[in-house]
Design an enzyme around this catalytic site. Structure first.
Site, mmCIF file in Angstrom:
data_model
loop_
_atom_site.group_PDB
_atom_site.id
_atom_site.type_symbol
_atom_site.label_atom_id
_atom_site.label_comp_id
_atom_site.label_asym_id
_atom_site.label_seq_id
_atom_site.Cartn_x
_atom_site.Cartn_y
_atom_site.Cartn_z
ATOM 1 N N SER A 1 63.571 -17.118 15.646
ATOM 2 C CA SER A 1 64.679 -17.118 14.682
ATOM 3 C C SER A 1 65.161 -15.677 14.488
ATOM 4 C CB SER A 1 64.200 -17.683 13.336
ATOM 5 O OG SER A 1 63.259 -16.801 12.759
ATOM 6 N N ASP B 1 66.616 -19.754 17.566
ATOM 7 C CA ASP B 1 66.868 -20.721 16.500
ATOM 8 C C ASP B 1 68.151 -20.324 15.738
ATOM 9 O OD1 ASP B 1 66.259 -22.930 14.990
ATOM 10 O OD2 ASP B 1 64.479 -22.106 14.036
ATOM 11 N N HIS B 2 68.448 -21.068 14.683
ATOM 12 C CA HIS B 2 69.681 -20.884 13.882
ATOM 13 C C HIS B 2 70.296 -19.484 13.929
ATOM 14 C CE1 HIS B 2 69.360 -24.678 11.606
ATOM 15 N NE2 HIS B 2 68.074 -24.525 11.852
ATOM 16 N N ASP C 1 74.644 -22.046 14.947
ATOM 17 C CA ASP C 1 74.687 -22.962 13.810
ATOM 18 C C ASP C 1 75.955 -22.703 13.001
ATOM 19 O OD1 ASP C 1 74.440 -24.377 11.501
ATOM 20 O OD2 ASP C 1 72.515 -23.523 10.885
ATOM 21 N N GLU D 1 75.146 -27.342 15.862
ATOM 22 C CA GLU D 1 74.823 -28.219 14.739
ATOM 23 C C GLU D 1 76.092 -28.585 13.980
ATOM 24 O OE1 GLU D 1 71.447 -27.141 12.285
ATOM 25 O OE2 GLU D 1 72.416 -27.887 10.477
ATOM 26 N N GLU E 1 64.987 -22.040 5.101
ATOM 27 C CA GLU E 1 64.140 -21.584 6.190
ATOM 28 C C GLU E 1 64.605 -20.198 6.586
ATOM 29 O OE1 GLU E 1 61.554 -23.147 7.478
ATOM 30 O OE2 GLU E 1 61.296 -22.591 9.566
ATOM 31 N N HIS F 1 64.639 -28.398 5.747
ATOM 32 C CA HIS F 1 63.720 -27.331 6.163
ATOM 33 C C HIS F 1 62.655 -27.110 5.092
ATOM 34 C CE1 HIS F 1 66.932 -25.485 8.960
ATOM 35 N NE2 HIS F 1 66.000 -26.046 9.704
ATOM 36 N N GLY F 2 61.481 -26.695 5.539
ATOM 37 C CA GLY F 2 60.391 -26.481 4.588
ATOM 38 C C GLY F 2 59.599 -27.767 4.466
ATOM 39 N N HIS G 1 65.627 -31.082 13.462
ATOM 40 C CA HIS G 1 65.267 -29.931 12.625
ATOM 41 C C HIS G 1 64.672 -30.445 11.321
ATOM 42 C CE1 HIS G 1 67.666 -26.438 14.386
ATOM 43 N NE2 HIS G 1 67.963 -27.442 15.181
ATOM 44 N N SER H 1 59.182 -31.342 9.038
ATOM 45 C CA SER H 1 57.850 -31.255 8.419
ATOM 46 C C SER H 1 57.715 -32.311 7.334
ATOM 47 C CB SER H 1 57.652 -29.872 7.781
ATOM 48 O OG SER H 1 57.771 -28.884 8.760
ATOM 49 N N ASN I 1 61.976 -29.237 16.311
ATOM 50 C CA ASN I 1 61.581 -27.894 15.857
ATOM 51 C C ASN I 1 60.383 -27.970 14.925
ATOM 52 O OD1 ASN I 1 63.848 -27.158 17.238
ATOM 53 N ND2 ASN I 1 64.893 -26.216 15.495
ATOM 54 N N ASP J 1 57.990 -25.437 12.585
ATOM 55 C CA ASP J 1 57.765 -24.091 12.049
ATOM 56 C C ASP J 1 56.819 -24.152 10.847
ATOM 57 O OD1 ASP J 1 57.888 -21.393 11.589
ATOM 58 O OD2 ASP J 1 59.940 -21.368 10.852
ATOM 59 N N THR J 2 57.260 -24.839 9.795
ATOM 60 C CA THR J 2 56.468 -24.892 8.561
ATOM 61 C C THR J 2 55.027 -25.363 8.816
ATOM 62 O OG1 THR J 2 58.528 -25.417 7.420
ATOM 63 C CG2 THR J 2 56.489 -25.809 6.212
HETATM 64 ZN ZN LIG Z 1 66.543 -25.764 11.829
#
Ligand SMILES: [Zn+2]
Length: 341
Positions: free
Chosen positions: A53, A95-96, A131, A161, A169, A212-213, A249, A252, A271, A273-274
């Site tokens: 990212s 990423d974004h 994005d 997107e 995020e 996100h998160g 995306h 999580s 994707n 990440d978290t």
């Molecule tokens: Zn994303």
């Protein structure tokens, strides 16, 4: 060939579409997290996607420079060297990147790939995400079309997107977005396909309630049927072969049933990440609490160099992150999927 060429990457995604599986795309911010991701893919004998990212790039360049593009280049070069020894393919992705950062992030990264190609070297990155979801769709697509042309010329895929992924995020905060904006409409998907499909293959991050998160189970209202309906509309407009390569995306905390449902609707990249951030830190926390007397110099003692050497606890974090990536590979049904096998 450690990093997937465009043809290999396209083949990876075609096979994923056909086989109803997806590749985890793991965010990395350091050599340690990059190694954890690459080793996990190698252990699963599968190809995979490693992504950086803008914030990850800034961190990788050091706290003094905070240079997003420079750090991304350094991490990518690390991945080129390490992936070459693992017998699988890694697609390297960014990423974004929102519109205001195109000039400072995407442009220098594409320039770098172009420079490498002129010297007969392989691409630095396999794909980049633009994005433009916060822009009106027309403006979003105008920028995307120009970027896609430049990418295709350099054998790079573009991810775009439309619709907004909620949550926060890496400094991109969409926490106040109204609920209806969190779902991409079939009309938007058809318009994105119309704008980009002629120029070449691309990836599309459709939103279907993603955030996100991480949230407690039940807090995220995913509607995977949004993807199915969008794909149906795209195929109706452009033919059976026109279905889009979708990216998941903000997954999580999603249930395994929801993840599996998206695989049937054309999700080929998810994707992560978290969940891997937590896996890494969870093991480090465990290490610190169990080795409290060794990592600290308590009551005039000297601690234990063997324990406070950062390599000791980073190894614990890496192993835990690697295991979480392996779980993602299994969740996305992509074990033993390397083109090199
Ligand atoms: Zn994303």
């Amino acid at each position: 060939m450690p990093i997937a060429t465009k043809d290999q990457y396209v083949e990876m995604l075609k096979r994923a579409t056909k086989g109803n599986y997806a590749f985890p795309a793991i965010n990395v911010t350091s050599s340690s997290t990059a190694n954890a991701a690459i080793e996990a893919f190698a252990e699963c004998k599968t190809d995979g996607i490693v992504q950086v990212s803008t914030g990850g790039g800034a961190f990788a360049s050091g706290q003094k420079l905070k240079d997003e593009a420079l750090g991304a280049i350094a991490l990518a070069e690390h991945c080129h060297q390490i992936a070459a020894k693992h017998g699988i393919l890694i697609a390297l992705h960014t990423d974004h990147c929102q519109a205001p950062k195109v000039e400072s992030f995407l442009t220098p990264l594409i320039d770098e790939t172009q420079r490498r190609r002129e010297k007969g070297l392989s691409n630095l990155f396999s794909s980049h995400m633009f994005d433009g979801s916060e822009l009106p769709l027309k403006e979003n697509m105008d920028i995307a079309i120009a970027l896609q042309k430049r990418c295709i010329k350099n054998d790079i895929l573009l991810e775009v997107e439309a619709g907004v992924v909620g949550g926060e995020e890496d400094g991109v905060n969409n926490e106040g977005t109204p609920a209806e904006k969190l779902y991409t409409t079939p009309e938007d998907m058809v318009e994105v396909a119309r704008c980009l499909r002629e120029t070449g293959p691309f990836l599309f991050a459709a939103t279907f309630g993603n955030v996100h998160g991480v949230y407690k189970p039940g807090n995220v209202k995913l509607k995977p049927s949004i993807l199915r309906d969008g794909q149906t509309a795209v195929k109706k407009a452009f033919g059976e072969d026109a279905s889009l390569w979708l990216v998941f995306h903000g997954g999580s905390g999603s249930s395994i049933e929801e993840i599996h449902e998206t695989l049937n609707y054309g999700v080929v990249k998810m994707n992560i990440d978290t969940d891997t951030q937590y896996a890494y830190t969870r093991a480090v926390a465990d290490y610190m609490l169990k080795n409290y007397d060794q990592v600290l110099k308590i009551d005039g003692e000297v601690g234990s160099k063997k324990h406070y050497d950062p390599r000791a606890w980073m190894k614990a974090g890496e192993t835990s992150m690697k295991n979480r990536v392996i779980q993602a590979v299994r969740d996305l049904k992509c074990e033993n999927r390397s083109l090199l096998n």
